[in-house]
Design a protein around this motif. Structure first.
Motif, short mmCIF file in Angstrom:
data_model
loop_
_atom_site.label_atom_id
_atom_site.label_comp_id
_atom_site.label_asym_id
_atom_site.label_seq_id
_atom_site.Cartn_x
_atom_site.Cartn_y
_atom_site.Cartn_z
N THR A 1 0.83 -1.21 0.00
CA THR A 1 0.00 0.00 0.00
C THR A 1 0.87 1.26 0.00
O THR A 1 2.04 1.22 0.37
CB THR A 1 -0.89 0.06 1.26
OG1 THR A 1 -0.05 0.20 2.42
CG2 THR A 1 -1.73 -1.21 1.39
N GLN A 2 0.24 2.35 -0.40
CA GLN A 2 0.96 3.63 -0.35
C GLN A 2 1.26 4.02 1.08
O GLN A 2 2.30 4.63 1.36
CB GLN A 2 0.12 4.70 -1.05
CG GLN A 2 0.18 4.53 -2.57
CD GLN A 2 -0.72 5.49 -3.31
OE1 GLN A 2 -1.85 5.75 -2.90
NE2 GLN A 2 -0.23 6.01 -4.42
N ASP A 3 0.38 3.66 2.02
CA ASP A 3 0.63 3.93 3.43
C ASP A 3 1.92 3.26 3.91
O ASP A 3 2.71 3.85 4.63
CB ASP A 3 -0.54 3.42 4.30
CG ASP A 3 -1.62 4.48 4.46
OD1 ASP A 3 -1.41 5.62 3.98
OD2 ASP A 3 -2.67 4.16 5.05
N GLU A 4 2.09 1.99 3.51
CA GLU A 4 3.31 1.28 3.91
C GLU A 4 4.55 2.00 3.42
O GLU A 4 5.50 2.23 4.18
CB GLU A 4 3.30 -0.15 3.33
CG GLU A 4 4.64 -0.85 3.49
CD GLU A 4 4.79 -2.09 2.62
OE1 GLU A 4 3.75 -2.74 2.36
OE2 GLU A 4 5.91 -2.40 2.21
N VAL A 5 4.52 2.40 2.14
CA VAL A 5 5.68 3.06 1.54
C VAL A 5 5.98 4.36 2.28
O VAL A 5 7.13 4.69 2.57
CB VAL A 5 5.43 3.29 0.03
CG1 VAL A 5 6.54 4.14 -0.57
CG2 VAL A 5 5.32 1.95 -0.69
N SER A 23 -7.00 -9.71 -4.88
CA SER A 23 -6.90 -9.03 -3.59
C SER A 23 -6.57 -7.56 -3.79
O SER A 23 -7.17 -6.67 -3.19
CB SER A 23 -5.83 -9.70 -2.74
OG SER A 23 -5.48 -8.89 -1.64
N ASN A 24 -5.61 -7.29 -4.67
CA ASN A 24 -5.20 -5.90 -4.91
C ASN A 24 -6.36 -5.07 -5.42
O ASN A 24 -6.50 -3.89 -5.06
CB ASN A 24 -4.04 -5.85 -5.92
CG ASN A 24 -2.78 -6.56 -5.48
OD1 ASN A 24 -1.91 -6.84 -6.28
ND2 ASN A 24 -2.66 -6.88 -4.20
N MET A 25 -7.21 -5.66 -6.26
CA MET A 25 -8.38 -4.94 -6.77
C MET A 25 -9.42 -4.76 -5.66
O MET A 25 -9.92 -3.67 -5.44
CB MET A 25 -9.01 -5.71 -7.94
CG MET A 25 -8.15 -5.76 -9.20
SD MET A 25 -8.90 -6.73 -10.53
CE MET A 25 -10.10 -5.55 -11.18
N LYS A 26 -9.71 -5.85 -4.95
CA LYS A 26 -10.82 -5.81 -4.00
C LYS A 26 -10.57 -4.83 -2.86
O LYS A 26 -11.49 -4.15 -2.41
CB LYS A 26 -11.10 -7.20 -3.45
CG LYS A 26 -12.24 -7.24 -2.44
CD LYS A 26 -12.79 -8.63 -2.24
CE LYS A 26 -13.91 -8.63 -1.23
NZ LYS A 26 -13.46 -8.67 0.15
N ILE A 27 -9.31 -4.79 -2.37
CA ILE A 27 -9.07 -3.87 -1.25
C ILE A 27 -8.34 -2.61 -1.71
O ILE A 27 -7.75 -1.89 -0.92
CB ILE A 27 -8.38 -4.57 -0.06
CG1 ILE A 27 -7.04 -5.20 -0.45
CG2 ILE A 27 -9.28 -5.65 0.53
CD1 ILE A 27 -6.31 -5.82 0.76
N SER A 28 -8.44 -2.35 -3.03
CA SER A 28 -7.97 -1.08 -3.60
C SER A 28 -6.51 -0.77 -3.27
O SER A 28 -6.18 0.37 -2.96
CB SER A 28 -8.83 0.10 -3.09
OG SER A 28 -10.19 -0.17 -3.27
N SER A 29 -5.65 -1.79 -3.38
CA SER A 29 -4.25 -1.56 -3.04
C SER A 29 -3.49 -0.86 -4.16
O SER A 29 -2.45 -0.23 -3.92
CB SER A 29 -3.56 -2.90 -2.74
OG SER A 29 -4.26 -3.60 -1.74
N GLY A 30 -3.98 -1.00 -5.38
CA GLY A 30 -3.28 -0.49 -6.55
C GLY A 30 -3.01 -1.62 -7.52
O GLY A 30 -3.43 -2.75 -7.29
N VAL A 31 -2.34 -1.30 -8.62
CA VAL A 31 -2.05 -2.31 -9.65
C VAL A 31 -0.53 -2.53 -9.71
O VAL A 31 0.22 -1.58 -9.97
CB VAL A 31 -2.56 -1.86 -11.03
CG1 VAL A 31 -2.23 -2.91 -12.10
CG2 VAL A 31 -4.07 -1.61 -10.99
#
Lengths: 436, 436
Positions: free
Chosen positions: B218-222, B276-284
């Motif tokens: 996620t962007q938060d992690e970065v 998973s990336n799509m469903k929880i909107s993590s990014g592509v």
């Protein structure tokens, strides 16, 4: 013959309001209508007594819900399934699709339609909106297979003179069957002239038919329409008076905020085809913005050259996933809202009044599917709607009723010899590819 | 016991080179290895004669191919499937996931793992990489069910002292079974301190184990990693010496060009989890850029709280669709390349040499699946690989062999009583939810 689904988990779906409440109960069918929806064992016993000889299905551990509505496909293109993937668009059209289509006969199309309908029925699709050639030839096919259909006669400027008489023939052929509607299907605002769009509209009005077309599927389309007419595709079609509650617009990806307002105001049904849009890189339709504007959004699979199957379970799931991904909001298009697009909204797109189709309600048309929940991927049942939308598979459908008739039982389609169908399809494809 | 798959369409897969060529032929298994791959009926007859009592499967109209490799999941989270969808992340974690996990026992986790493994085997997954708690308890589970696994012992700073001894216990328990590997699984660079990351690395090195972690999901992690360490997640992990050919990085979405170069140079296996990336909107994830840079990209399902199933057929398809959508290039990640990610590349991620696993080749480990092509959605066969990747379903798998042993036959998992499993799962979930 009456039917009783007993001891089921019932997912009724509703035209408006919040997430549907499931309940344990019974669903009875009499003629082509749902005649009983109850939580009462006594009421079920009375229904049983009143309908001697009814077919009863023990639905313990199973879900009874409305059949799915596929609002955009080209079912006969199953013959071209996986014919040419992962290549550029123009090579695809020029070297594969167009030469194939030029060689196929009306009988080939009916055969491809048969395979497509069988696939859809086995996947819980009880209604579909089609758009292709030789739809007049396919009236008999869909009547025989028992599915509910709107057959859209596709035309370009190049073949409009051939197609218009086919529309009138199809209307005559379908006159005796409530399940089958005929529609006009000009290919798109960039491939059909204003004059021929209006010609289709006049014929639609004459018989009270729907009209469907591809709208704003690609950036190229939008550019071409703007160059020709100085308008967006939606503005152009609206200016011609083509947009209304009997219009189905497939894709609607590259639309402006103003276009979205127009689609909503005119009552146009939007058919969102997420897997096709992803696979052929068309873009992402602004489904959440269209829903917020009050547009009628539905779900379709598109044809098997750009998906490559007719699986509405996957399509509904992908619709939810793609909106969450594209908007960056994991709360976008929740499971039950995605399911509504493919049931209640699809039924409205096909011209049925709210509560008439796409719901489990006494008095509604009996288009019902039974989903077996006793599968590892559907256990445990923390939330049956989430399980259905995020994990459900076409292959979990075990029984399908359309218009009160059992068309799939134990995953067998009534009246269809699958090995013979596959052999016939293989022979037709081989003949067409060989240019014979 | 030897096995012979006869009259099959064989999809061999290869570690390098272009699209795989399928052929009509025979595949024989002796012990835990593939002993015969041939187009010759005579060679098949010789194999049959040399192995009295072999099990022979008539695979007319069926495909024999390598089993699928799921390189990132939390299989025991099946207990929490659909527990809380379509709500915001923090509410999801605080109100649902964490309280649930705080209450579940090692036996609950083994039960959830059982359900997850059963689901995967039925969907053609022959190997998986897991990351969760109580993996020491799950060694017996996966040994018994017959799947191939790498069990990653997940830890945070808060529980590292508990988990390290579990790793050593798991290593002892798995010592007798080649199919089961143990791995270290620090949760992520933002939830585990450098000191504890290195503690895991030292233990991994001591036993020659893999190490896996979530990277740039996620962007938060970065943002958090940059604030703490002034580096990207990849730079931070690389600086600690954690990146190498025995590292599996899940997600790798928000990575820079330089990060991608590093992942490729170190031989890190990237586990791409598109649904998973799509469903929880993590990014592509930039899969095409990672592949172009020479990174080892593989496919995983992630856990059933963010997918919500363990279906690798859908995951491979979604990987291809999502790259085509995100790059705007319909030629991106072609069908056969997507399939390679989930077979050959997954096997390499788990430490197997090229040609040892994930291929149908004489001498390779016998992890094979049989896919029934006689389904409406897989007909006609214009291109069997396109059909498989773009239309194939988990439910099309009818037979599964892992390490030379038949673990699924006619869609039944050997030694598993499904109704009893569902009842046990339901009881455990009810107990955990009630806080008992």
């Amino acid at each position: 013959m009456a039917i009783l689904f007993s001891n089921a988990t019932v997912l009724p779906m509703t035209a408006v309001g919040n997430a549907p409440r499931t309940f344990a109960g019974w669903v009875g069918v009499d003629g082509n209508r749902i005649a009983l929806v109850t939580e009462s064992e006594t009421a079920a016993a009375e229904f049983r007594a009143a309908h001697p000889g009814l077919r009863e299905f023990d639905c313990r551990g199973k879900l009874v819900m409305p059949g799915l509505v596929n609002t955009h496909c080209h079912a006969a293109m199953t013959l071209q399934r996986s014919l040419a993937d992962d290549i550029a668009l123009m090579e695809w059209l020029h070297d594969y699709i167009w030469p194939f289509e030029a060689r196929q006969t009306a009988d080939d199309v009916a055969l491809g339609m048969t395979l497509g309908v069988v696939e859809m029925l086995l996947g819980g699709v009880t209604s579909f909106v089609d758009m292709y050639y030789f739809e007049n030839r396919c009236v008999e096919t869909v009547e025989r297979l028992g599915i509910r259909a709107m057959l859209g006669c596709n035309y370009f400027d190049s073949n409009v003179d051939e197609v218009m008489p086919q529309v009138e023939e199809a209307v005559r052929l379908a006159a005796g069957c409530d399940r089958v509607q005929i529609a006009l299907a000009p290919h798109s605002p960039y491939t059909v002239s204003p004059e021929n769009l209006l010609r289709g509209k006049r014929l639609a009005d004459k018989y009270g038919l729907h009209l469907m077309t591809h709208i704003s599927e690609t950036q190229d389309e939008v550019r071409i329409v703007r160059e020709k007419y100085g308008k967006t595709s939606v503005e152009h079609l609206d200016g011609l008076g083509l947009l209304g509650p009997k219009t189905i617009g497939a894709h609607c990806i590259h639309v402006t905020d103003s276009d979205i307002e127009t689609l909503a105001a005119r009552g146009v049904a939007v058919s969102h085809n997420p897997q096709s849009n992803m696979k052929i890189s068309s873009g992402v339709a602004p489904v959440e913005r269209m829903r917020a504007a009050g547009a009628l959004v539905t779900v379709g699979t598109d044809g098997t050259c750009s998906n490559n199957d007719l699986d509405m379970f996957e399509e509904v799931r992908t619709a939810a996933f793609l909106q969450k991904s594209a908007t960056g909001d994991p709360v976008a298009l929740p499971a039950w809202e995605a399911l509504r697009l493919a049931t209640v909204n699809g039924a409205r797109a096909m011209g049925y009044a709210d509560g008439e189709l796409g719901v489990v309600r006494e008095g509604a048309l009996a288009d019902l599917i039974v989903v077996d929940l006793q599968k590892p991927h559907l256990q445990p049942v923390n939330d049956v709607v989430s399980n259905l939308v995020y994990c459900g598979k076409a292959s979990d459908v075990d029984t399908v009723v359309v218009d009160g008739r059992i068309v799939v039982e134990n995953r067998c389609v009534a009246g269809v010899d699958l090995p013979a169908l596959y052999a016939g399809v293989a022979a037709a494809v081989a003949r067409i590819k060989a240019g014979r």
